[in-house]
Design an enzyme around this catalytic site. Structure first.
Site, mmCIF file in Angstrom:
data_model
loop_
_atom_site.group_PDB
_atom_site.id
_atom_site.type_symbol
_atom_site.label_atom_id
_atom_site.label_comp_id
_atom_site.label_asym_id
_atom_site.label_seq_id
_atom_site.Cartn_x
_atom_site.Cartn_y
_atom_site.Cartn_z
ATOM 1 N N CYS A 160 -16.131 5.297 -26.016
ATOM 2 C CA CYS A 160 -17.426 5.985 -26.050
ATOM 3 C C CYS A 160 -18.017 6.177 -24.657
ATOM 4 C CB CYS A 160 -18.384 5.199 -26.929
ATOM 5 S SG CYS A 160 -17.726 5.041 -28.575
ATOM 6 N N GLU A 161 -17.308 6.909 -23.828
ATOM 7 C CA GLU A 161 -17.808 7.265 -22.492
ATOM 8 C C GLU A 161 -17.226 8.626 -22.136
ATOM 9 O OE1 GLU A 161 -18.459 4.763 -19.413
ATOM 10 O OE2 GLU A 161 -18.227 2.881 -20.511
ATOM 11 N N ARG A 173 -7.197 4.031 -14.314
ATOM 12 C CA ARG A 173 -7.079 4.738 -13.025
ATOM 13 C C ARG A 173 -7.699 6.138 -13.014
ATOM 14 N NH1 ARG A 173 -3.403 5.915 -10.361
ATOM 15 N NH2 ARG A 173 -4.138 5.033 -8.412
ATOM 16 N N TYR A 201 -1.006 -1.229 -11.952
ATOM 17 C CA TYR A 201 -2.456 -1.142 -12.178
ATOM 18 C C TYR A 201 -2.762 -0.413 -13.493
ATOM 19 C CZ TYR A 201 -2.164 -2.455 -7.293
ATOM 20 O OH TYR A 201 -1.826 -3.094 -6.129
ATOM 21 N N GLY A 215 3.253 -3.632 -4.001
ATOM 22 C CA GLY A 215 2.999 -3.816 -5.433
ATOM 23 C C GLY A 215 3.365 -2.535 -6.170
ATOM 24 N N GLY A 235 0.762 -1.242 0.000
ATOM 25 C CA GLY A 235 0.000 0.000 0.000
ATOM 26 C C GLY A 235 0.788 1.284 0.000
ATOM 27 N N GLU A 274 3.962 -6.771 1.477
ATOM 28 C CA GLU A 274 3.386 -7.139 0.172
ATOM 29 C C GLU A 274 3.312 -5.925 -0.752
ATOM 30 O OE1 GLU A 274 -0.535 -8.432 1.223
ATOM 31 O OE2 GLU A 274 0.160 -10.067 2.492
HETATM 32 N N1 LLP Z 1 -1.699 -6.924 -0.434
HETATM 33 C C1 LLP Z 1 -3.042 -6.994 -0.563
HETATM 34 C C2 LLP Z 1 -3.777 -7.962 0.238
HETATM 35 C C3 LLP Z 1 -3.700 -6.141 -1.458
HETATM 36 O O1 LLP Z 1 -5.019 -6.214 -1.588
HETATM 37 C C4 LLP Z 1 -2.947 -5.220 -2.237
HETATM 38 C C5 LLP Z 1 -3.612 -4.318 -3.182
HETATM 39 C C6 LLP Z 1 -1.549 -5.198 -2.072
HETATM 40 C C7 LLP Z 1 -0.960 -6.056 -1.157
HETATM 41 C C8 LLP Z 1 -0.659 -4.285 -2.851
HETATM 42 O O2 LLP Z 1 -0.915 -2.952 -2.618
HETATM 43 P P1 LLP Z 1 0.032 -1.823 -3.276
HETATM 44 O O3 LLP Z 1 1.390 -1.916 -2.630
HETATM 45 O O4 LLP Z 1 0.120 -2.093 -4.727
HETATM 46 O O5 LLP Z 1 -0.684 -0.565 -2.988
HETATM 47 N N2 LLP Z 1 -6.251 -0.706 -8.605
HETATM 48 C C9 LLP Z 1 -5.935 0.219 -7.537
HETATM 49 C C10 LLP Z 1 -5.157 -0.437 -6.430
HETATM 50 C C11 LLP Z 1 -5.860 -1.635 -5.814
HETATM 51 C C12 LLP Z 1 -5.027 -2.302 -4.752
HETATM 52 C C13 LLP Z 1 -5.623 -3.586 -4.323
HETATM 53 N N3 LLP Z 1 -4.876 -4.285 -3.356
HETATM 54 C C14 LLP Z 1 -5.199 1.430 -8.126
HETATM 55 O O6 LLP Z 1 -4.974 1.473 -9.314
HETATM 56 O O7 LLP Z 1 -4.898 2.373 -7.385
#
Ligand code: LLP
Length: 420
Positions: free
Chosen positions: A346-347, A315, A375, A278, A241, A276
């Site tokens: 078309c939105e 996004r 993402y 991402g 996150g 975790e």
């Molecule tokens: N762990 C779990 C259980 C999660 O649900 C997520 C992301 C992560 C780790 C990784 O989070 P990160 O480090 O990437 O923030 N599509 C959205 C983000 C959705 C995140 C969902 N879960 C966007 O484009 O902002």
């Protein structure tokens, strides 16, 4: 130490490392996602050097699951956090060792639980009593002890978009503290379950480390309470996150700042740290390269219509997210217009930016949507019959297509051609 910027102008032309984006667009076409391998590995190293020994960094594959990128991340020693059978398949294919794979998510199906147990992954993160019961049933049927962890909802507020805030009890994620204690007791006495950790994930794109510290302390207190009751967990997982620099004015914390904030209470109490991340690994390493098609004045507005839309990068539409947007060729005079930069879908919600000051742009000019490595492609679709974009990985002057642009034929069979 600040990370190097791998996207820089040289003679007014934007480069990814030492490769000119204009050359990539000419050869591969647009829209195309372009990733910098150096930027990716720098982020990985920032995490690897920040974590205490024996920690586990599980890259959240949902952020970007391009097979070549996954392979690089596995080779760099990371683990993977997966959220579906599909991501588990991709993680295995990329060479992540099973003992470094976690399976998170609120709705694992029986076949996915079976697949995870067969693979021998590190742990399944259960998110409800019913799910834990199913894991126990599948484990018993297989006569295999399942390593489990519970995702606990710490009820901590973190400032971010409501769709990606996950740590409040109003959200669907995890179980509350009291339920967690009861389920850990059940698991500890079950012959086919072995509780090994406790996890939380309070949300995504969070730029303040304080709520994380709170979440880490909450998890440690819970783990200590379980230890006093004879249930000894080995790891505490604070999720992912950490935010990145979408906002051009305000810098997000670095991976090291985040790790410092969360690791101290966990290490002091003698648990293994699991994270975790991402977005903070892949987000800044990628951009979406698109080409201007037309401009038009409509009412008060000036529209810049480009060849990437919400199906390529969702996004801005879904979260009103701001991405920095740069011209590939920098104008000498510094003049700006104000554009709504929109796609062909078309939105009316199909935009990459609204009311954005941007240099006057003509058809054929190339535009780079920055901070798009996470993402981006992962949330792309074939909406409006549009082909999924290509993906390119740059390494110095060299670059390779790591996913070919879809062809019309692929709209019939759904395939995405991987060049791995
Ligand atoms: N762990 C779990 C259980 C999660 O649900 C997520 C992301 C992560 C780790 C990784 O989070 P990160 O480090 O990437 O923030 N599509 C959205 C983000 C959705 C995140 C969902 N879960 C966007 O484009 O902002």
């Amino acid at each position: 130490m600040p990370l190097q910027n791998q996207f820089q102008y040289q003679n007014n032309q934007l480069y990814c490392e030492d490769a000119p984006l204009a050359a990539i667009a000419a050869e591969v076409g647009t829209p195309v996602y372009v990733y910098s391998q150096a930027a990716l590995l720098e982020r990985v190293n920032a995490y690897k050097t920040a974590v205490p020994p024996h920690s586990l960094i599980c890259y959240a594959a949902k952020a970007n699951s391009n097979p070549t990128l996954l392979r690089r991340l596995a080779a760099a020693g990371l683990g993977a956090d997966v959220t579906s059978g599909g991501e588990l398949f991709l993680a295995q294919h990329a060479g992540f060792p099973p003992e470094k794979i976690l399976f998170s998510g609120v709705g694992k199906r029986r076949d996915e639980i079976e697949m995870a147990l067969a693979a021998g992954i590190h742990s399944l993160h259960a998110e409800s009593e019913m799910e834990l019961n199913l894991i126990a049933k599948v484990a018993a049927a297989r006569q295999q002890r399942a390593h489990i962890s519970l995702r606990v909802n710490p009820n901590i507020r973190a400032e971010t978009h409501p769709y990606i805030s996950t740590g409040l009890k109003a959200h669907k994620f995890g179980v509350d503290r009291a339920t967690a204690v009861r389920l850990f007791q059940f698991a500890a006495t079950h012959p086919w379950l072995e509780p090994v950790g406790v996890a939380a994930h309070i949300g995504s794109q969070i730029t303040d480390v304080k709520p994380y510290r709170e979440s880490a302390k909450f998890l440690v207190t819970l783990a200590d309470e379980l230890a006093a009751a004879g249930i000894r967990l080995t790891y505490v997982d604070v999720g992912g996150g950490l935010g990145i620099d979408y906002d051009e004015e305000r810098e997000a914390p670095m991976p090291g700042d985040w790790i410092t904030a969360v690791s101290q209470p966990i290490i002091q109490a003698g648990y293994q740290l699991v994270v975790e991340p991402g977005r903070s690994i892949v987000g800044p390493a990628g951009l979406l390269l698109t080409q201007a098609l037309y401009t038009k004045q409509q009412g008060e507005k000036q529209f810049l219509i480009v060849d990437a839309g919400m199906n390529d990068l969702l996004r801005p539409t879904l979260y009103q997210a701001h991405h920095p947007i740069w011209p590939v060729a920098q104008a000498a005079d510094g003049a700006t217009a104000v554009y709504d930069i929109v796609g062909p879908v078309c939105e009316s919600g199909d935009f990459l930016a609204q009311a954005r000051p941007f240099p006057p742009t003509r058809p054929g000019d190339l535009i780079a949507v920055m901070q798009a490595g996470a993402y981006g492609f992962a949330m792309s679709s074939n909406y409006n019959g549009r082909l999924r974009p290509a993906e390119v990985l740059v390494d110095g002057r060299q670059y390779q297509v790591i996913r070919a642009r879809q062809q019309y034929q692929h709209l019939l069979d759904g395939s995405l051609e991987i060049r791995d």
